[in-house]
Enzyme design. Structure first.
Site, PDB file in Angstrom:
ATOM      1  N   SER A 167      41.544  71.050  42.096  1.00  0.00           N
ATOM      2  CA  SER A 167      42.809  70.298  42.089  1.00  0.00           C
ATOM      3  C   SER A 167      43.700  70.703  40.921  1.00  0.00           C
ATOM      4  O   SER A 167      43.216  71.256  39.913  1.00  0.00           O
ATOM      5  CB  SER A 167      42.462  68.798  41.992  1.00  0.00           C
ATOM      6  OG  SER A 167      43.608  68.008  41.786  1.00  0.00           O
TER       7      SER A 167
ATOM      8  N   VAL B 296      30.469  68.179  35.241  1.00  0.00           N
ATOM      9  CA  VAL B 296      30.373  68.792  33.906  1.00  0.00           C
ATOM     10  C   VAL B 296      29.784  67.841  32.855  1.00  0.00           C
ATOM     11  O   VAL B 296      29.392  68.280  31.773  1.00  0.00           O
ATOM     12  CB  VAL B 296      31.726  69.354  33.403  1.00  0.00           C
ATOM     13  CG1 VAL B 296      32.223  70.477  34.286  1.00  0.00           C
ATOM     14  CG2 VAL B 296      32.765  68.259  33.239  1.00  0.00           C
TER      15      VAL B 296
ATOM     16  N   SER C 115      45.937  68.807  25.420  1.00  0.00           N
ATOM     17  CA  SER C 115      47.018  67.994  25.992  1.00  0.00           C
ATOM     18  C   SER C 115      48.010  67.655  24.884  1.00  0.00           C
ATOM     19  O   SER C 115      47.653  67.666  23.692  1.00  0.00           O
ATOM     20  CB  SER C 115      46.415  66.694  26.529  1.00  0.00           C
ATOM     21  OG  SER C 115      47.419  65.743  26.788  1.00  0.00           O
TER      22      SER C 115
ATOM     23  N   TYR D 109      41.239  59.412  25.294  1.00  0.00           N
ATOM     24  CA  TYR D 109      41.748  60.678  25.829  1.00  0.00           C
ATOM     25  C   TYR D 109      42.243  61.578  24.687  1.00  0.00           C
ATOM     26  O   TYR D 109      41.926  62.773  24.648  1.00  0.00           O
ATOM     27  CB  TYR D 109      42.881  60.374  26.813  1.00  0.00           C
ATOM     28  CG  TYR D 109      43.416  61.591  27.542  1.00  0.00           C
ATOM     29  CD1 TYR D 109      42.642  62.246  28.499  1.00  0.00           C
ATOM     30  CD2 TYR D 109      44.688  62.086  27.274  1.00  0.00           C
ATOM     31  CE1 TYR D 109      43.133  63.356  29.177  1.00  0.00           C
ATOM     32  CE2 TYR D 109      45.184  63.194  27.947  1.00  0.00           C
ATOM     33  CZ  TYR D 109      44.403  63.831  28.897  1.00  0.00           C
ATOM     34  OH  TYR D 109      44.887  64.935  29.556  1.00  0.00           O
TER      35      TYR D 109
ATOM     36  N   PHE E  95      52.400  67.514  33.711  1.00  0.00           N
ATOM     37  CA  PHE E  95      52.416  68.522  34.782  1.00  0.00           C
ATOM     38  C   PHE E  95      52.096  67.855  36.109  1.00  0.00           C
ATOM     39  O   PHE E  95      51.322  66.898  36.154  1.00  0.00           O
ATOM     40  CB  PHE E  95      51.385  69.632  34.488  1.00  0.00           C
ATOM     41  CG  PHE E  95      51.967  70.761  33.688  1.00  0.00           C
ATOM     42  CD1 PHE E  95      52.400  70.556  32.387  1.00  0.00           C
ATOM     43  CD2 PHE E  95      52.113  72.026  34.236  1.00  0.00           C
ATOM     44  CE1 PHE E  95      52.986  71.588  31.652  1.00  0.00           C
ATOM     45  CE2 PHE E  95      52.689  73.063  33.519  1.00  0.00           C
ATOM     46  CZ  PHE E  95      53.125  72.854  32.220  1.00  0.00           C
TER      47      PHE E  95
END
Ligand SMILES: NC(=O)c1ccc[n+]([C@@H]2O[C@H](COP(=O)([O-])OP(=O)(O)OC[C@H]3O[C@@H](n4cnc5c(N)ncnc54)[C@H](O)[C@@H]3O)[C@@H](O)[C@H]2O)c1
Length: 266
Positions: free
Chosen positions: A15, A64, A158, A171, A204
């Site tokens: 994805s 992962v 990021s 995050y 994005f």
């Protein structure tokens, strides 16, 4: 490092940014192994890329955050490399999750540790584990003339590594760590001719950001400089390609954000 006839392992390849990368490397003649949790999408992509272009795509269902799953995926990918004879050229570690949450909520409850662990185990630990398990194979690749290059690792940080917003503690911690480990990783691997390039995208278009409401999207677009739009996955993939091909890119974190700096809240 050239892309044609080399094999690249792409986590999160089912994805968004990982998928665009898989398509781009495949179009450049590369062999792509897609490692992702999402088997339905991953199998479909591998079938799409495989059709009419020889067997240049492989999907391996992988979590992962689970080291056994990563080990099995690396084993399958290396068996595939053994069959195709196309040497390993790199890893693109694009699997990631957002999972926002404030460190303390309006009911005075702290962010559950499980929530923090979830994000770190995929974005940080999962990235490091995949690289860790691929490297013993990559160090055995025949080095290329004239520099002795063996491959490139492309990591995904990021904007949140630098200007994380309210609710992005976990995050931002994960993406900040990915940015921070870039240089020491490059230093560890210099003797093997393996480079490390980290890309730090802003907003994005992807599966992750498709879930954003129109209000949030509009307020993000308000703080953009130029261009005033979300990045396209293909624009991310172009930088991945450059990261692989340009041997002078190493040990660096590149912001891909159109000069956008995220405000505290939207
Ligand atoms: N899209 C953005 O605006 C943006 C901005 C900055 C950073 N990023 C980062 O880019 C990377 C790619 O994200 P995206 O935007 O393409 O999102 P996406 O949701 O479209 O793709 C992420 C992929 O990772 C996979 N994945 C999730 N958990 C996994 C696990 N445990 N094991 C294996 N695969 C797993 C998902 O199945 C999915 O296919 C992520 O690391 C994300 O944090 C995205």
């Amino acid at each position: 490092m050239h892309i044609a006839n080399r094999t690249f392992l792409i986590s999160g390849g089912s994805s968004g940014l990982g998928l665009a990368t898989a398509r781009s490397l495949h179009a450049a003649g590369g062999y792509v192994a897609l490692l992702d949790m999402n088997a339905e999408a991953g199998e479909a992509v591998a079938a799409e890329l495989g059709t009419g272009a020889g067997e240049r795509a492989l999907f391996v269902q992988t979590d992962v955050s689970d080291t056994e799953s990563v080990a099995a995926a690396v084993k399958k990918s290396m068996e595939w490399v053994g069959r195709t004879g196309k040497a390993l050229g790199g890893v693109i570690a694009a699997a990631g999750v957002g999972n926002p949450g404030k460190i303390i909520d309006r009911n005075n409850e702290p962010l559950p540790l499980s929530s923090i662990d979830f994000v770190l185990s995929i974005n940080l630990r999962g990235t490091l584990d995949l690289i860790r398990q691929v490297l013993p194979h990559m160090t055995q690749v025949q080095p290329l003339e004239p520099d002795g290059e063996r491959g490139a690792l492309i990591l995904v940080s990021s904007s949140a590594a630098f200007d994380g917003q309210i609710g992005q503690v976990a995050y931002s911690a994960s993406k900040g760590a990915v940015a921070s480990l870039t240089l020491p990783l490059a230093r560890d691997l210099a003797q093997y001719g393996i480079r490390v390039v980290t890309i730090a995208p802003s907003l994005f278009e992807s599966g992750m950001t498709a879930m954003l409401g129109s209000k949030v999207r509009a307020s993000l677009e308000r703080v953009m400089e130029f261009p005033k739009r979300a990045g396209k996955p293909e624009e991310f993939a172009r930088l991945v390609k450059e990261g692989i091909e340009n041997s002078m890119l190493n040990g660096t974190v590149i912001r891909l954000d159109g000069a956008m700096r995220m405000p505290s809240k939207l």
